[in-house]
Design an enzyme around this catalytic site. Structure first.
Site, PDB file in Angstrom:
ATOM      1  N   ARG A 214       9.906  40.635 -20.504  1.00  0.00           N
ATOM      2  CA  ARG A 214       8.965  41.161 -19.624  1.00  0.00           C
ATOM      3  C   ARG A 214       9.853  42.151 -18.643  1.00  0.00           C
ATOM      4  NH1 ARG A 214       7.264  36.713 -21.295  1.00  0.00           N
ATOM      5  NH2 ARG A 214       4.922  36.045 -21.499  1.00  0.00           N
TER       6      ARG A 214
ATOM      7  N   GLY B   9       7.496  37.283 -31.928  1.00  0.00           N
ATOM      8  CA  GLY B   9       6.059  37.253 -31.537  1.00  0.00           C
ATOM      9  C   GLY B   9       5.646  37.521 -30.245  1.00  0.00           C
TER      10      GLY B   9
ATOM     11  N   ARG C 215       2.634  35.996 -39.635  1.00  0.00           N
ATOM     12  CA  ARG C 215       1.837  35.496 -38.174  1.00  0.00           C
ATOM     13  C   ARG C 215       0.444  36.218 -38.067  1.00  0.00           C
ATOM     14  NH1 ARG C 215       6.666  34.672 -34.047  1.00  0.00           N
ATOM     15  NH2 ARG C 215       5.019  33.415 -32.935  1.00  0.00           N
TER      16      ARG C 215
ATOM     17  N   SER D 299      -2.433  30.187 -24.385  1.00  0.00           N
ATOM     18  CA  SER D 299      -1.237  31.336 -24.934  1.00  0.00           C
ATOM     19  C   SER D 299      -0.809  32.260 -23.883  1.00  0.00           C
ATOM     20  CB  SER D 299      -1.725  31.878 -25.984  1.00  0.00           C
ATOM     21  OG  SER D 299      -0.847  33.029 -26.617  1.00  0.00           O
TER      22      SER D 299
ATOM     23  N   ASP E 151       7.569  25.198 -26.882  1.00  0.00           N
ATOM     24  CA  ASP E 151       8.608  25.803 -27.750  1.00  0.00           C
ATOM     25  C   ASP E 151       9.584  24.420 -28.080  1.00  0.00           C
ATOM     26  OD1 ASP E 151       7.910  28.221 -28.251  1.00  0.00           O
ATOM     27  OD2 ASP E 151       8.609  29.211 -26.451  1.00  0.00           O
TER      28      ASP E 151
ATOM     29  N   LYS F  15       3.646  29.480 -34.853  1.00  0.00           N
ATOM     30  CA  LYS F  15       4.607  29.883 -34.317  1.00  0.00           C
ATOM     31  C   LYS F  15       5.556  30.791 -35.291  1.00  0.00           C
ATOM     32  CE  LYS F  15       4.701  28.796 -29.985  1.00  0.00           C
ATOM     33  NZ  LYS F  15       5.077  29.915 -28.810  1.00  0.00           N
TER      34      LYS F  15
ATOM     35  N   ARG G  71       5.469  24.824 -37.315  1.00  0.00           N
ATOM     36  CA  ARG G  71       6.512  23.808 -36.807  1.00  0.00           C
ATOM     37  C   ARG G  71       6.276  22.487 -36.799  1.00  0.00           C
ATOM     38  NH1 ARG G  71       8.524  27.410 -31.458  1.00  0.00           N
ATOM     39  NH2 ARG G  71       9.954  29.024 -32.637  1.00  0.00           N
TER      40      ARG G  71
ATOM     41  N   ARG H  18      14.248  27.776 -33.701  1.00  0.00           N
ATOM     42  CA  ARG H  18      14.050  26.553 -33.228  1.00  0.00           C
ATOM     43  C   ARG H  18      14.197  25.410 -34.016  1.00  0.00           C
ATOM     44  NH1 ARG H  18      13.719  27.958 -28.129  1.00  0.00           N
ATOM     45  NH2 ARG H  18      12.475  30.009 -27.509  1.00  0.00           N
TER      46      ARG H  18
END
Length: 450
Positions: free
Chosen positions: A33, A101, A129, A174, A327, A354, A358, A403
């Site tokens: 950001r 993403g 995705r 989200s 996450d 994700k 996951r 992850r």
């Protein structure tokens, strides 16, 4: 490591106590950001502590492609000379967002209400995705999209020449969708309103206000109502990026399950929309304490001390907490494997879309390592074996997901036998110093093709 290159098998061996200080990288969400809002601002934004993982570096390249001047001064110090709201230029080439993403969805939002066209792609994981959850609300502004079947990348966006303001209820919690709509609202006259029924990470709202946008947040019977006044002139800022709680999760969880461990993780952002894992670990009986609590740049920050916790108990994680730790469920499931009893995780269907599915990836790996896992579309349960009782001794698939790879590397530190992932290269997308940092604490991580 490169998340885009040759697979790198990695093995984590059972190790002695983890000791020392874990200086994890800067927060990935805030890093993305900072670059995007810096590019949409007037003047030069200075960023200290930027996460220099591949995901964020891909966002930096994208901002350059849209006309901003993005400069790496070394040591996590960056600057962004912005082009202002509505000032994006049309890129000359395809925008490659790698594995991110967050990056692709936020950038789509940022360009969606400018009269330009851009084509986006990514690695094999990102291109699998679905993007419809973002492109559907962007279409309400007047944006047009053409992508592969199922709304997947590569995808071309034609920005709205005369965007209209939108009132949008986010159907599934989200932060990416919410943020994309808000960023699109910047270059739209009138007020853009986003309503979320469950609060998600609020870095975009905080940072928009910090850059000078007029934005209000109100709790109502409808949910959390965010109202943004369009076409502001954002002002360049100086940003100090706190360290990433999602990255901190790995040394923290490793210390909790590895006998004799005592690890300090300094300067961690504890934004309440991000800190659900630490609350959950405490409820399970983890020896986890906050030291030197303070506020930096509008974000709560503390030093975390994590110690070996031999008497962990399975719990039911409240579904309302899912958005604040989405996450972290993969590594939580590893901790749950070493607890006594069942850890019940509900309201987590977001995990299915994700970087990988996951739930499926972790369930397969945990089962192979000797742990019972039950799952449904929106939930999963891990039946722990207690400290010292998790067999391990298998190779599992990381499915191009950083992850997943790091979670199984953490698991191997406390299993009876080593754990191997078929490809550890995706770790570089979010935590490029993972191997070095964990090795300095006492972990035994080995690249099998070294």
């Amino acid at each position: 490591m490169s998340g885009h290159g040759t697979p790198i098998p990695m093995t984590s061996r059972p190790c002695g106590p983890l000791k020392g200080e874990a200086n994890v990288p800067g927060d990935k969400s805030i890093s993305h950001r900072s670059l995007i809002l810096g590019a949409l601002s007037v003047g030069e934004t200075r960023v200290t502590g930027l996460l220099e993982g591949e995901d964020v570096l891909d966002t930096a390249k994208a901002m350059r492609a849209f006309g901003a001047t993005v400069t790496d001064h070394g040591g996590g110090e960056w600057s962004v000379q912005g082009v202002g709201v509505g000032g994006f230029a049309e890129p000359e080439n395809v925008i490659d967002c790698g594995n991110s993403g967050t990056g692709v969805r936020l950038i789509m939002g940022a360009m969606a209400t400018s009269p330009i066209t851009a084509t986006f792609t990514g690695d094999a994981s990102l291109n699998s995705r679905p993007m419809g959850r973002v492109t559907d609300p962007l279409a309400l502004f007047g944006t047009q999209t053409v992508g592969r079947q199922g709304g997947r990348l590569p995808m071309t966006l034609v920005g709205a020449a005369d965007p209209v303001p939108v009132r949008y209820v986010v159907p599934v919690p989200s932060a990416q969708v919410k943020s994309a709509v808000l960023l699109a609202g910047l270059n739209t006259s009138g007020q853009t309103v986003v309503i979320e029924k469950e609060a998600t990470r609020d870095h975009t709202e905080r940072m928009l206000q910090g850059f000078g946008a007029t934005l209000t947040v109100e709790e109502t019977d409808e949910g959390r109502v965010i109202t943004l006044d369009g076409q502001p002139e954002l002002q360049a800022q100086t940003i100090v990026v706190p360290r990433d709680p999602s990255s901190a999760a790995f040394p923290v969880c490793a210390a909790i399950i590895t006998p004799g461990s005592d690890v300090l993780v300094p300067n961690i952002g504890l934004n309440p929309t991000r800190a659900g894992l630490f609350t959950t670990l405490k409820e399970m009986g983890a020896d986890l304490t906050y030291e030197n609590m303070r506020e930096e740049g509008g974000e709560p920050v503390a030093d975390l001390r994590a110690k070996f916790s031999p008497n962990l108990k399975g719990i039911a994680v409240p579904p309302a907490r899912a958005a604040s730790m989405i996450d972290e469920y993969p590594v939580l499931s590893v901790v749950a494997s070493f607890a006594e009893g069942v850890t019940d995780m509900q309201g987590v269907k977001e995990l299915r879309v994700k970087e990988s599915d996951r739930i499926d990836a972790m369930a397969k790996g945990l089962r192979a390592a000797g742990v019972q896992v039950d799952e449904g579309d929106d939930w999963w349960k891990v039946t722990g074996l207690g400290h010292g009782n998790v067999p391990g001794g298998v190779t599992v698939a990381s499915v191009l997901d950083h992850r997943i790879a790091m979670s199984f590397m953490v698991m191997g530190m406390a299993t009876q036998k080593s754990m191997t992932v078929d490809d550890g290269s995706p770790i570089a997308t979010s935590f490029p110093i993972f191997e070095t940092l964990m090795g300095n604490l006492g972990a035994q991580l080995v690249r099998d093709n070294a």
